[in-house]
Design an enzyme around this catalytic site. Structure first.
Site, PDB file in Angstrom:
ATOM      1  N   GLU A 161     -11.983  -2.489  -3.283  1.00 51.71           N
ATOM      2  CA  GLU A 161     -11.161  -1.163  -1.713  1.00 51.71           C
ATOM      3  C   GLU A 161      -9.825  -0.836  -2.348  1.00 51.71           C
ATOM      4  OE1 GLU A 161     -10.145  -4.491   0.628  1.00 51.71           O
ATOM      5  OE2 GLU A 161      -8.510  -4.721  -0.718  1.00 51.71           O
ATOM      6  N   ASP A 208       1.309  -1.022   0.070  1.00 49.72           N
ATOM      7  CA  ASP A 208      -0.446  -0.539   0.141  1.00 49.72           C
ATOM      8  C   ASP A 208       1.001   1.603  -0.225  1.00 49.72           C
ATOM      9  OD1 ASP A 208      -2.259  -1.661   0.458  1.00 49.72           O
ATOM     10  OD2 ASP A 208      -2.293  -2.059   2.810  1.00 49.72           O
TER      11      ASP A 208
END
Length: 322
Positions: free
Chosen positions: A210, A43
């Site tokens: 997401e 991420d």
């Protein structure tokens, strides 16, 4: 072909030809650009300072830092927080999915605190004048979800519109990607607009969408998101898709006109060869163009999560990684 030469060649093509270059098969996706050093990340979010240093933060412990002077060789640094904020313990012991930006003379970092697979989650916010590890002041909770919520308050991304309005997108699985308006004075939800907007969802089949990231390019707002399964090494099926809208709050549609709230999304990156499950993406504007910064799982290194960086070409009206 070198990246610069390929970009020149792409820009010489008519828009219809560029649109046709959006990959239709996984083998058509580009390999990540070359990076070296401390490149094991999840991420990633990255920013270039006024001095030209690249600061990257990623999921890991108290939000792990990396830095680079050339966007190629990365050095590992410390966690963002010297001491973890005490309020984290109500949700988890670790933070996820940071989002770094610079506004009003300070760096801001939104992040999530949760446990894997749970929607008892919180989004937090911190600020710093330098962006360096250990310099962050935590501002506390921004937004939460509970086990009775139909959404999940993780994976935050701040977008500031041209008219000065601030928006925070977030979400994972459940009923999909959400957005709230944020007060620039506090970094938290705007008291005059408490609506929670829906940007993307998968109402049939898997709920797996997401990691939203919103940018403005030309006349359109673009919503990038990660689809399918993360964090399973070489079994990961993560991929990045995008839609666009004429309003920041949507509705967003893909290249085929399918709404992102109805399983839509045009592919940007997918698994190919050793590069498995690209996702957890952020978008960054740099001196040579816009970048997509993401992680993937290395099929030639036991599925280790690694940093991927590619430039984006927008000439077709849709982002094409190269």
């Amino acid at each position: 072909m070198p990246r610069a030469s390929r970009r020149t060649a792409l820009l010489a093509l008519p828009a219809a030809a560029l649109l046709a270059l959006i990959p239709s098969t996984a083998s058509a996706y580009p390999n990540p650009g070359t990076v070296t050093g401390a490149t094991v990340v999840h991420d990633p979010t990255m920013i270039r300072t006024s001095a030209g240093t690249y600061l990257l933060y990623a999921t890991g412990g108290g939000l792990a830092e990396r830095s680079s002077t050339d966007r190629t060789a990365f050095t590992a640094g410390r966690d963002a927080f010297t001491t973890k904020p005490s309020w984290w313990s109500s949700y988890a012991t670790e933070a996820w999915a940071p989002d770094i930006s610079y506004h009003g003379g300070r760096y801001l970092m939104y992040y999530a605190v949760s446990t894997f697979g749970s929607n008892k989650s919180a989004i937090g916010l911190a600020g710093s004048t330098t962006g360096e590890p250990g310099s962050w002041t935590d501002y506390g909770v921004v937004y939460t979800s509970t086990t009775s919520s139909d959404y999940n308050a993780i994976d935050p991304n701040l977008f500031v519109d041209g008219d000065g309005k601030w928006w925070l997108s977030f979400g994972s699985w459940w009923s999909g990607i959400k957005m709230i308006r944020v007060d620039p004075a506090t970094g938290k939800q705007h008291a005059g607009d408490t609506k929670r907007y829906s940007l993307a969802a998968r109402p049939t089949g898997t709920k797996a969408v997401e990691a939203p990231y919103v940018v403005k390019h030309g006349a359109y707002y673009y919503l990038f998101a990660s689809y399918d399964t993360c964090c399973a090494g070489t079994s990961s099926t993560y991929k990045v898709k995008v839609g666009r809208a004429t309003s920041v709050t949507g509705p967003y549609y893909d290249k085929n006109g399918v709404a992102m709230t109805n399983n839509g999304g045009t592919p940007v990156l997918e698994s190919h060869g050793r590069y498995i499950g690209p996702g957890g993406q952020s978008i960054m504007s740099d001196v040579d163009g816009d970048l997509i910064v993401y992680h993937y799982y290395d099929g030639q290194d036991n599925g280790t999560p690694k940093l991927g960086i590619n430039l984006l070409d927008w000439s077709s009206g849709w982002p094409v990684a190269y």
